[in-house]
Scaffold this motif. Structure first.
Motif, PDB file in Angstrom:
ATOM      1  N   HIS A  57     -21.512  15.790 -33.617  1.00  0.00           N
ATOM      2  CA  HIS A  57     -20.908  16.824 -32.772  1.00  0.00           C
ATOM      3  C   HIS A  57     -19.863  16.212 -31.845  1.00  0.00           C
ATOM      4  CE1 HIS A  57     -20.968  20.974 -31.186  1.00  0.00           C
ATOM      5  NE2 HIS A  57     -20.378  20.366 -30.189  1.00  0.00           N
ATOM      6  N   CYS A  69     -17.759  23.737 -32.576  1.00  0.00           N
ATOM      7  CA  CYS A  69     -17.639  24.795 -31.572  1.00  0.00           C
ATOM      8  C   CYS A  69     -16.511  25.772 -31.880  1.00  0.00           C
ATOM      9  CB  CYS A  69     -17.450  24.211 -30.175  1.00  0.00           C
ATOM     10  SG  CYS A  69     -18.784  23.120 -29.677  1.00  0.00           S
ATOM     11  N   TYR A  90     -16.476  31.355 -27.076  1.00  0.00           N
ATOM     12  CA  TYR A  90     -15.048  31.117 -26.844  1.00  0.00           C
ATOM     13  C   TYR A  90     -14.187  32.225 -27.439  1.00  0.00           C
ATOM     14  CZ  TYR A  90     -16.728  26.433 -25.710  1.00  0.00           C
ATOM     15  OH  TYR A  90     -17.398  25.385 -25.151  1.00  0.00           O
ATOM     16  N   HIS A 148     -22.065  26.584 -32.123  1.00  0.00           N
ATOM     17  CA  HIS A 148     -22.203  26.735 -30.681  1.00  0.00           C
ATOM     18  C   HIS A 148     -22.529  28.217 -30.499  1.00  0.00           C
ATOM     19  CE1 HIS A 148     -20.532  26.044 -26.359  1.00  0.00           C
ATOM     20  NE2 HIS A 148     -21.375  27.073 -26.384  1.00  0.00           N
ATOM     21  N   HIS A 204     -25.665  21.181 -29.619  1.00  0.00           N
ATOM     22  CA  HIS A 204     -26.077  20.929 -28.226  1.00  0.00           C
ATOM     23  C   HIS A 204     -27.177  21.903 -27.768  1.00  0.00           C
ATOM     24  CE1 HIS A 204     -22.877  23.879 -27.839  1.00  0.00           C
ATOM     25  NE2 HIS A 204     -21.943  22.978 -28.045  1.00  0.00           N
ATOM     26  N   ASP A 244     -20.947  15.583 -28.263  1.00  0.00           N
ATOM     27  CA  ASP A 244     -20.101  16.724 -27.876  1.00  0.00           C
ATOM     28  C   ASP A 244     -18.839  16.243 -27.162  1.00  0.00           C
ATOM     29  OD1 ASP A 244     -19.240  19.330 -27.590  1.00  0.00           O
ATOM     30  OD2 ASP A 244     -20.671  19.860 -26.031  1.00  0.00           O
TER      31      ASP A 244
HETATM   32 ZN   LIG Z   1     -19.919  23.500 -28.045  1.00  0.00          ZN
END
Ligand SMILES: [Zn+2]
Length: 545
Positions: free
Chosen positions: A97, A125, A198, A226, A256, A418
């Motif tokens: 990640h 993500c 996002y 994510h 995560h 991350d």
């Molecule tokens: Zn993320």
């Protein structure tokens, strides 16, 4: 002796002599001297093989970038030798990640190498290149120190086809997104990523993701997410992730994995339980985690998704309307209340371009400094003002240590940062980019004894390799790629802190990538032996051509 026989034996003798002379001619002898069995022999190591097995003592011989032999070896059989006496030899760490879309600007990837990471998976993500073939091929012209793989990201694909709009795709747009994902997989992506908090990923309904995940399933990829929520609605978000995997028929990696709502601290048995149940039903679900109680993402993610539709300019336009602004403030107040944090002192600025003096300070502190007061409404106004000025990178101290530890102990949890490649003294970023793997080895293995060394290494090596399909990496095993680390288990430790993140770890002696030493004697070498790791569909495509 019969004269004829005698003649024959003389002839035989002569032939034998000639053969002997041939094989001992100077040229041949010289060749033999140079052609040792191994390019490198590592002796006396305690080998932690990556599979979770107890360490064993062995020498490791490397030839042509591969682990050629594991056993008792003669150091003289290597062109070079490393004596690893008293140290651990393990597979190089695989960080599944990362966010290294700009890695070609920092090809040494020093912050990763120094914590033992030799392979990266980027495109997480929901943000990746949409030109997978080109992105991976660039490593030919601009060689890297690390191995590199990428996901194809839903957010980037959606953005390319639809922009940043808050609506469902038309059937035609859906087809174009499918085509981009399919091409990405054929070009070597290892799977699909989403970033459902996002813009624009957050505007996608579950069905849209399922649709794209089906294509990825057909090409043997993974769904890496994510999730839509890591706070108050984390349970719903885990359910959605699992549903996507079960409906589309592909493995799920929850990125995560955490509990980011103070109100839900201590609830990790519930969230872990959902993963366990899905696994019991037969779905491959795994998770990754960084070893800290703080996360890091944009400031925007604190603002309502509807406000951010269309991008920053659209958002700013909406905020000129007083009623809209009031609505944003009240929604943010509500969200803060639900999360259980008393104010935004848990939110620290990592990087704010318009005023770097904000870096390293909390929103509460900044609000006090700028506005002379720090009530909740003022803090929210300050966040909105910073969003309008272009936004900021943030560090959020939002998790509990108990949850972090409980998640870390699960067999299906791997260690991943991350992070992007860190640049010394650039902003005040989350320390995970400098310390993550090493922090697990120093703090959680040695100091807290939460994990055995062997299990911690497994979570950084064979588990990520198995999950992302890197079939010849992640183990110290003959025939495997020689991505290796040598470190001192008694001293290995992270040094990067939230206040002073730009510090490399200690205790790492050697890092090797594809058989070449990239880090030794506290320094990077000039070697750039990194390879591109392409997903399963790429091989199929090549084979059928
Ligand atoms: Zn993320």
């Amino acid at each position: 002796m019969n004269p004829f026989l005698r003649l024959c034996s003389i002839g035989l003798l002569a032939a034998l002599l000639m053969m002997a002379r041939l094989s001992s001619s100077p040229a041949v002898r010289g060749y033999e001297l140079r052609a040792r069995t191994f390019d490198l022999v590592i002796t006396n190591a305690r080998v932690v093989d990556g599979g979770g097995n107890p360490w064993f003592r062995a020498d490791v011989g490397i030839k042509d970038g591969r682990i050629a032999r594991v056993g008792r070896l003669n150091p003289a059989d290597g062109d070079k030798t490393i004596d690893a006496k008293g140290q651990i030899l393990a597979p190089g760490f695989i960080d599944v990640h990362t966010h290294v879309e700009s890695i070609y600007n920092q090809p040494a990837a020093e912050s990763f190498i120094r914590m033992g990471v030799t392979s990266l998976v980027t495109g997480n993500c929901g943000t990746s290149t949409t030109e997978v073939a080109e992105f991976l091929a660039r490593s030919k012209q601009q060689p890297l120190s690390v191995n590199l793989a990428t996901l194809i990201a839903h957010g980037s694909v959606r953005r390319k086809v639809m922009g940043l709009v808050d609506r469902a795709p038309t059937p035609e747009e859906m087809k174009r997104m499918e085509a981009l994902v399919e091409q990405g997989m054929k070009d070597g992506a290892v799977g699909l990523s989403t970033g459902l908090i996002y813009v624009p990923g957050t505007y996608a309904k579950t069905e849209e993701i399922v649709d794209l995940a089906r294509i990825v399933a057909r090409y043997g990829g993974i769904y890496s997410t994510h999730m839509r929520n890591e706070g108050e609605k984390v349970v719903d978000a885990i359910r959605e992730s699992i549903q996507i995997g079960e409906t589309a028929g592909l493995p799920v990696e929850i990125s995560h994995f955490k509990i980011a709502s103070r109100k839900l601290w201590g609830q990790s048995p519930v969230t872990i339980g959902l993963v366990r149940e899905a696994r019991a039903r037969g779905l491959m679900v795994t998770v990754d985690q960084y070893a800290y109680t703080a996360s890091s993402t944009s400031l925007d993610s604190r603002l309502p998704a509807w406000l951010r539709a269309g991008g920053l300019d659209e958002g700013k336009k909406r905020l000129t309307d007083k009623a809209t602004r009031d609505r944003v403030v009240s929604e943010m107040k509500e969200a803060l209340k639900r999360s259980g944090f008393k104010d935004y002192s848990y939110a620290m600025v990592a990087n704010y371009e318009p005023d770097k003096s904000f870096n390293g300070k909390s929103i509460a502190e900044i609000t006090q400094q700028v506005r002379g007061k720090k009530d909740i409404k003022s803090q929210i106004e300050q966040i909105i003002a910073m969003y309008e000025a272009g936004g900021a990178g943030m560090v959020y101290h939002g998790m509990s240590e108990d949850d972090v530890q409980r998640i870390m102990r699960e067999p299906f949890t791997m260690i991943a940062s991350d992070s992007g490649v860190r640049q010394i003294d650039e902003s005040v970023p989350h320390p995970r980019g400098y310390g993550n793997n090493v922090r697990v080895l120093g703090r959680y293995v040695r100091e807290l004894q939460l994990l055995s060394l062997e299990d911690a290494i497994r979570k950084m090596t064979s588990l990520p390799a198995q999950t992302f399909g890197f079939r010849d990496r992640g183990m110290v095993r003959e025939g495997f790629a020689a991505d290796l680390v040598i470190f001192d288990e008694k001293t290995i430790a992270d040094r990067a802190t939230f206040d002073k993140p730009h510090q490399y770890p200690v205790g790492m002696s050697y890092v090797m990538v594809n058989g070449e030493v990239v880090f030794a004697n506290e320094q990077m070498t000039s070697a750039r032996p990194g390879m591109v790791l392409r997903g399963p569909a790429y091989q199929v495509t090549v084979a059928s051509n």
